[in-house]
Design a protein around this motif. Structure first.
Motif, PDB file in Angstrom:
ATOM      1  N   ALA A  80      -3.327 -12.201  10.147  1.00 40.19           N
ATOM      2  CA  ALA A  80      -2.896 -10.944  10.760  1.00 40.19           C
ATOM      3  C   ALA A  80      -2.527  -9.924   9.683  1.00 40.19           C
ATOM      4  CB  ALA A  80      -1.710 -11.183  11.700  1.00 40.19           C
ATOM      5  N   LEU A  81      -1.870 -10.402   8.631  1.00 41.29           N
ATOM      6  CA  LEU A  81      -1.513  -9.514   7.519  1.00 41.29           C
ATOM      7  C   LEU A  81      -2.762  -8.952   6.834  1.00 41.29           C
ATOM      8  CD1 LEU A  81       0.505  -8.261   5.512  1.00 41.29           C
ATOM      9  CD2 LEU A  81       0.542 -10.449   4.288  1.00 41.29           C
ATOM     10  N   SER A  82      -3.730  -9.823   6.590  1.00 39.14           N
ATOM     11  CA  SER A  82      -4.991  -9.375   5.972  1.00 39.14           C
ATOM     12  C   SER A  82      -5.674  -8.327   6.847  1.00 39.14           C
ATOM     13  CB  SER A  82      -5.961 -10.546   5.781  1.00 39.14           C
ATOM     14  OG  SER A  82      -5.329 -11.612   5.158  1.00 39.14           O
ATOM     15  N   TRP A  83      -5.701  -8.605   8.151  1.00 38.94           N
ATOM     16  CA  TRP A  83      -6.325  -7.664   9.087  1.00 38.94           C
ATOM     17  C   TRP A  83      -5.642  -6.311   9.003  1.00 38.94           C
ATOM     18  CZ3 TRP A  83      -5.087  -4.396  13.003  1.00 38.94           C
ATOM     19  CH2 TRP A  83      -6.148  -3.909  13.778  1.00 38.94           C
ATOM     20  N   CYS A  84      -4.321  -6.349   8.961  1.00 34.17           N
ATOM     21  CA  CYS A  84      -3.534  -5.116   8.895  1.00 34.17           C
ATOM     22  C   CYS A  84      -3.882  -4.310   7.654  1.00 34.17           C
ATOM     23  CB  CYS A  84      -2.053  -5.479   8.907  1.00 34.17           C
ATOM     24  SG  CYS A  84      -0.970  -4.095   8.535  1.00 34.17           S
ATOM     25  N   LEU A  85      -3.957  -4.994   6.512  1.00 30.61           N
ATOM     26  CA  LEU A  85      -4.249  -4.297   5.256  1.00 30.61           C
ATOM     27  C   LEU A  85      -5.647  -3.684   5.277  1.00 30.61           C
ATOM     28  CD1 LEU A  85      -2.632  -6.891   2.870  1.00 30.61           C
ATOM     29  CD2 LEU A  85      -1.831  -4.559   3.225  1.00 30.61           C
ATOM     30  N   SER A  86      -6.600  -4.402   5.891  1.00 30.90           N
ATOM     31  CA  SER A  86      -7.982  -3.912   5.907  1.00 30.90           C
ATOM     32  C   SER A  86      -8.206  -2.839   6.961  1.00 30.90           C
ATOM     33  CB  SER A  86      -8.959  -5.050   6.172  1.00 30.90           C
ATOM     34  OG  SER A  86      -8.694  -6.146   5.350  1.00 30.90           O
ATOM     35  N   ASN A  87      -7.418  -2.848   8.043  1.00 33.83           N
ATOM     36  CA  ASN A  87      -7.722  -1.973   9.170  1.00 33.83           C
ATOM     37  C   ASN A  87      -6.703  -0.866   9.419  1.00 33.83           C
ATOM     38  OD1 ASN A  87     -10.173  -3.147  10.881  1.00 33.83           O
ATOM     39  ND2 ASN A  87      -9.039  -4.851   9.992  1.00 33.83           N
ATOM     40  N   LEU A  88      -5.455  -1.126   9.124  1.00 29.84           N
ATOM     41  CA  LEU A  88      -4.426  -0.119   9.429  1.00 29.84           C
ATOM     42  C   LEU A  88      -3.989   0.652   8.201  1.00 29.84           C
ATOM     43  CD1 LEU A  88      -1.977  -1.746  11.997  1.00 29.84           C
ATOM     44  CD2 LEU A  88      -3.357   0.286  12.306  1.00 29.84           C
ATOM     45  N   VAL A  89      -4.065  -0.012   7.041  1.00 25.44           N
ATOM     46  CA  VAL A  89      -3.657   0.650   5.810  1.00 25.44           C
ATOM     47  C   VAL A  89      -4.912   1.135   5.094  1.00 25.44           C
ATOM     48  CG1 VAL A  89      -2.425   0.394   3.639  1.00 25.44           C
ATOM     49  CG2 VAL A  89      -1.674  -0.901   5.639  1.00 25.44           C
ATOM     50  N   SER A  90      -5.141   2.428   5.165  1.00 22.68           N
ATOM     51  CA  SER A  90      -6.346   2.940   4.511  1.00 22.68           C
ATOM     52  C   SER A  90      -6.070   3.139   3.023  1.00 22.68           C
ATOM     53  CB  SER A  90      -6.770   4.254   5.174  1.00 22.68           C
ATOM     54  OG  SER A  90      -5.772   5.222   4.933  1.00 22.68           O
ATOM     55  N   ASP A  91      -7.056   3.625   2.318  1.00 23.85           N
ATOM     56  CA  ASP A  91      -6.919   3.779   0.864  1.00 23.85           C
ATOM     57  C   ASP A  91      -5.789   4.744   0.497  1.00 23.85           C
ATOM     58  OD1 ASP A  91      -8.977   2.048   0.528  1.00 23.85           O
ATOM     59  OD2 ASP A  91     -10.500   3.621   0.538  1.00 23.85           O
ATOM     60  N   ASN A  92      -5.610   5.726   1.360  1.00 23.97           N
ATOM     61  CA  ASN A  92      -4.555   6.699   1.112  1.00 23.97           C
ATOM     62  C   ASN A  92      -3.253   6.192   1.739  1.00 23.97           C
ATOM     63  OD1 ASN A  92      -2.911   8.842   0.815  1.00 23.97           O
ATOM     64  ND2 ASN A  92      -4.059  10.197   2.182  1.00 23.97           N
ATOM     65  N   ASP A  99      -0.103   6.932   0.754  1.00 25.10           N
ATOM     66  CA  ASP A  99       1.069   7.709   0.357  1.00 25.10           C
ATOM     67  C   ASP A  99       2.159   7.716   1.422  1.00 25.10           C
ATOM     68  OD1 ASP A  99      -0.133   8.236  -1.951  1.00 25.10           O
ATOM     69  OD2 ASP A  99      -0.708  10.301  -1.498  1.00 25.10           O
ATOM     70  N   ASN A 100       1.720   7.694   2.673  1.00 27.84           N
ATOM     71  CA  ASN A 100       2.735   7.811   3.719  1.00 27.84           C
ATOM     72  C   ASN A 100       2.861   6.537   4.568  1.00 27.84           C
ATOM     73  OD1 ASN A 100       0.270   8.105   4.902  1.00 27.84           O
ATOM     74  ND2 ASN A 100       1.008   9.504   6.478  1.00 27.84           N
ATOM     75  N   VAL A 101       2.500   5.380   3.970  1.00 25.11           N
ATOM     76  CA  VAL A 101       2.641   4.113   4.686  1.00 25.11           C
ATOM     77  C   VAL A 101       3.684   3.232   4.010  1.00 25.11           C
ATOM     78  CG1 VAL A 101       1.512   1.932   5.268  1.00 25.11           C
ATOM     79  CG2 VAL A 101       0.293   4.067   5.612  1.00 25.11           C
ATOM     80  N   LYS A 102       4.577   2.691   4.815  1.00 23.96           N
ATOM     81  CA  LYS A 102       5.485   1.677   4.292  1.00 23.96           C
ATOM     82  C   LYS A 102       5.235   0.380   5.055  1.00 23.96           C
ATOM     83  CE  LYS A 102      10.097   0.908   2.797  1.00 23.96           C
ATOM     84  NZ  LYS A 102      11.374   1.612   2.563  1.00 23.96           N
ATOM     85  N   LEU A 103       4.978  -0.698   4.309  1.00 23.45           N
ATOM     86  CA  LEU A 103       4.727  -1.990   4.929  1.00 23.45           C
ATOM     87  C   LEU A 103       6.024  -2.795   4.924  1.00 23.45           C
ATOM     88  CD1 LEU A 103       2.172  -3.630   5.950  1.00 23.45           C
ATOM     89  CD2 LEU A 103       2.317  -4.820   3.776  1.00 23.45           C
ATOM     90  N   ASN A 151      -0.512   1.480  -5.040  1.00 23.91           N
ATOM     91  CA  ASN A 151       0.923   1.247  -5.194  1.00 23.91           C
ATOM     92  C   ASN A 151       1.646   1.464  -3.863  1.00 23.91           C
ATOM     93  OD1 ASN A 151       3.098   0.495  -6.595  1.00 23.91           O
ATOM     94  ND2 ASN A 151       3.408   2.439  -7.669  1.00 23.91           N
ATOM     95  N   MET A 152       1.366   0.567  -2.915  1.00 23.04           N
ATOM     96  CA  MET A 152       1.898   0.728  -1.575  1.00 23.04           C
ATOM     97  C   MET A 152       3.390   0.409  -1.549  1.00 23.04           C
ATOM     98  SD  MET A 152       0.603  -1.317   1.773  1.00 23.04           S
ATOM     99  CE  MET A 152       0.564  -2.776   0.734  1.00 23.04           C
ATOM    100  N   SER A 153       4.110   1.172  -0.762  1.00 26.73           N
ATOM    101  CA  SER A 153       5.539   0.919  -0.619  1.00 26.73           C
ATOM    102  C   SER A 153       5.741  -0.270   0.344  1.00 26.73           C
ATOM    103  CB  SER A 153       6.188   2.198  -0.100  1.00 26.73           C
ATOM    104  OG  SER A 153       7.268   1.932   0.733  1.00 26.73           O
ATOM    105  N   MET A 154       6.580  -1.214  -0.088  1.00 27.01           N
ATOM    106  CA  MET A 154       6.705  -2.468   0.665  1.00 27.01           C
ATOM    107  C   MET A 154       8.164  -2.897   0.725  1.00 27.01           C
ATOM    108  SD  MET A 154       4.068  -5.556   0.170  1.00 27.01           S
ATOM    109  CE  MET A 154       4.900  -6.703  -0.886  1.00 27.01           C
ATOM    110  N   GLU A 155       8.534  -3.529   1.843  1.00 25.28           N
ATOM    111  CA  GLU A 155       9.901  -4.005   2.020  1.00 25.28           C
ATOM    112  C   GLU A 155       9.834  -5.415   2.603  1.00 25.28           C
ATOM    113  OE1 GLU A 155      13.841  -2.473   4.538  1.00 25.28           O
ATOM    114  OE2 GLU A 155      12.065  -1.221   4.414  1.00 25.28           O
ATOM    115  N   ARG A 156      10.732  -6.285   2.178  1.00 28.90           N
ATOM    116  CA  ARG A 156      10.779  -7.633   2.745  1.00 28.90           C
ATOM    117  C   ARG A 156      12.079  -7.804   3.505  1.00 28.90           C
ATOM    118  NH1 ARG A 156       8.059 -11.089  -2.016  1.00 28.90           N
ATOM    119  NH2 ARG A 156       6.435  -9.557  -2.432  1.00 28.90           N
TER     120      ARG A 156
END
Lengths: 160, 160
Positions: A23-35, A37-41, A96-101
């Protein structure tokens, strides 16, 4: 006038399962585009509440030694899941995607829905376990519950 | 070696509801990025089977005149839904996205799951109706069913 695009917060519920990593892989390939800048995972892992750790056959109350061993096990598991998730992110997303755990504890379905609300997620992504009938009847389906009750769009990703 | 990216097929189930139009907007803003070279959007509308058209109070069988009026009504409704969906696409997506319109007929939940399989959709996007208890019990939830049974990741978009 504020012209900057608001940050999109995408929450992915991860656990030990292959399904959630897919599901995480799918999300990265489909919801997080190359741009990005305005996505936080936000990676969310939910530890089961202490009472869910297996009792011994006689149902004895654990000595404090056993409890701390169990607590360590839970912590190691959380770390290991987060490590795997981080690896997948690095592999599929070179920017350099912004990420939080975030690590929660309790009944997964309630913790996930609360986290969506509290952290104001815009999208929730989760896998589905292919439980058999009995386990499903016993545990209920976390994804069914979240699809109904989470206060944002929910993506249910089935492992092919 | 074939280096071209395979086309992603995103199916959106549309109907008369505001909820489904919101789901379509969400899809365009979140799943279809600016680079749409390899995205095909499939709009699916499912007409109810003829028996679902309201009978008169006495339950009389319709004369062929009434049946053809009903059929026309169903056709007009399908066209109107597709028009609205097309407007939303043109408004939110200025690029030359590849699009297909499919009209099915029958029990929505089964038709949608079959269409996912037959057209090999990579993602299914749908809204949820906020039915009351009785209507839900009677109709079942189309989105619940599809989230469980469709053979691809399913996005359930709730209207805020």
């Amino acid at each position: 006038m504020e012209m900057e695009k608001r940050e999109r917060k995408i929450m992915v519920a991860v656990d030990e399962s292959q399904e959630s990593m897919y599901a995480l892989s799918w999300c990265l390939s489909n919801l997080v585009s190359d741009n990005v800048d305005n996505v936080k995972l936000v990676l969310l892992y939910v530890k089961p509440p202490p009472s869910v750790y297996p009792l011994d056959a006689a149902g004895y109350i654990f000595s404090s030694d056993v409890v701390s061993t169990m607590e360590k096990y839970g912590k190691d598991l959380a770390n290991s899941v987060m490590e795997r998730a981080g690896d997948i992110c690095r592999k599929l997303n070179t920017t350099n995607m912004s990420m939080e755990r975030v690590i929660g504890s309790g009944d997964a379905k309630n913790v996930i829905c609360s986290a969506v609300k509290k952290l104001e997620a815009d999208t929730l992504v989760m896998g589905t376990h292919s439980y058999g009938f009995f386990k499903r009847a016993l545990l209920g389906s976390v994804s069914d519950h979240c699809a109904k009750h989470a206060k944002c769009p929910v993506v249910i990703v089935k492992h092919p």
